[in-house]
Scaffold this motif. Structure first.
Motif, mmCIF file in Angstrom:
data_model
loop_
_atom_site.group_PDB
_atom_site.id
_atom_site.type_symbol
_atom_site.label_atom_id
_atom_site.label_comp_id
_atom_site.label_asym_id
_atom_site.label_seq_id
_atom_site.Cartn_x
_atom_site.Cartn_y
_atom_site.Cartn_z
ATOM 1 N N HIS A 144 -7.305 73.073 -65.242
ATOM 2 C CA HIS A 144 -8.207 72.509 -66.262
ATOM 3 C C HIS A 144 -8.163 70.975 -66.240
ATOM 4 N N ARG A 146 -9.491 67.137 -65.710
ATOM 5 C CA ARG A 146 -10.704 66.320 -65.851
ATOM 6 C C ARG A 146 -10.588 64.956 -65.166
ATOM 7 N N GLU A 158 -5.042 64.505 -65.636
ATOM 8 C CA GLU A 158 -5.271 64.638 -67.076
ATOM 9 C C GLU A 158 -5.871 66.015 -67.338
ATOM 10 N N ARG A 159 -5.179 66.805 -68.127
ATOM 11 C CA ARG A 159 -5.616 68.167 -68.423
ATOM 12 C C ARG A 159 -6.194 68.236 -69.828
ATOM 13 N N GLU A 160 -7.319 68.943 -69.961
ATOM 14 C CA GLU A 160 -7.949 69.117 -71.265
ATOM 15 C C GLU A 160 -8.219 70.591 -71.514
ATOM 16 N N THR A 161 -7.725 71.097 -72.644
ATOM 17 C CA THR A 161 -8.002 72.464 -73.064
ATOM 18 C C THR A 161 -8.436 72.424 -74.522
ATOM 19 N N GLU A 165 -4.924 67.537 -75.104
ATOM 20 C CA GLU A 165 -4.879 66.863 -73.812
ATOM 21 C C GLU A 165 -3.429 66.611 -73.412
ATOM 22 N N LYS A 181 -15.979 68.233 -66.263
ATOM 23 C CA LYS A 181 -15.889 66.838 -66.696
ATOM 24 C C LYS A 181 -15.283 65.925 -65.624
#
Length: 260
Positions: A144, A146, A158-161, A165, A181
């Motif tokens: 995940h 971005r 950089e992970r976004e869920t 973050e 993204k």
């Protein structure tokens, strides 16, 4: 640096899709098939790394003959070579088998530093294949993602869920799955399209990837669809005419539907 990008050909979400009457799988003969959008972004990220780090990019896809179109598009974008896993025995493969086959194909590429994939495909939306591939390869997985940076033998992302973050860091080799993204994929140029026709694409079958396996020991799918019915037609709604009691009518309706 050697990068492998995992891509998949999927039915166009904007087009009509139907299921086969025989086994309720996608009727590919009547579907408009395209390279999955998230896979395009994974390919674009690989091309950005190629420009900055001098990487070589291999594209891996599992699917019927038509999946070659997806590989050729990524080659036209700027990738260097392709591996097409094509075997009738893989029709209807589940996520575990798909990951197992993809991992075997990745192992045929020498000295892989980074595997890139989309976090989920638009047809299945299982979202587990990249993680399973990473586990089978025995490499760290960063999912995940971005934003991605590769430097000094490490990958930082950089992970976004939906829960927030977080910054991830791991040594290479590693597997990274990206979200929509991460970037905006480029369009293949005419020069790139022409060059893609001359780039090497290796076609492999199950026997090439698993020479010691027999059909009895290779379970392609552990699930099957036993029935599929058309979506029921949308029923007409209820119109409320406000004669001074519209509020009460709405409340009565919501109570009847157990919404209040």
């Amino acid at each position: 640096m050697n990068i492998v990008v995992l891509v998949k050909q999927v039915p166009d979400t904007a087009a009509e899709r139907t299921l086969s009457e025989a086994d309720h799988t996608l009727d590919r003969e009547g579907a408009d098939l395209v390279l999955d959008e998230i896979n395009e972004r994974a390919a674009e990220e690989a091309l950005v790394l190629k420009a900055t780090l001098g990487a070589e990019i291999s594209v891996v896809s599992m699917g019927p003959d038509s999946a070659l179109d997806a590989i050729r598009k990524v080659l036209a974008m700027g990738a260097d070579r392709g591996i097409h896993i094509c075997d009738d025995r893989l029709q209807g493969s589940d996520a575990v088998t798909t990951a197992r086959v993809l991992a075997a194909a990745v192992r045929t590429v020498a000295d892989v530093d980074l595997v890139l994939a989309g976090n989920a495909t638009t047809d299945g939306q299982a979202g587990v294949v990249p993680a399973v591939v990473a586990d089978l390869l025995g490499v760290p997985q960063l999912t995940h993602i971005r934003e991605l940076t590769v430097d000094a033998g490490r990958v930082r992302a950089e992970r976004e869920t939906e829960n927030g973050e977080v910054t991830l860091d791991a040594p290479l080799p590693a597997l990274v799955s990206v979200t929509e993204k991460i970037n905006e994929p480029r369009y293949p140029s005419f020069k790139g399209i022409m060059a893609a026709k001359k780039k090497p694409v290796e076609t492999v079958a199950l026997d090439d990837l698993f020479p010691d396996a027999d059909d009895a020991g290779f379970l392609v799918t552990r699930t099957r669809v036993v029935e599929a019915v058309p979506r029921p037609a949308r029923a007409a709604g209820i119109r409320v005419t406000d004669d001074g009691s519209a509020g009460r009518q709405l409340v009565d309706y919501l109570i009847a539907q157990r919404l209040l």
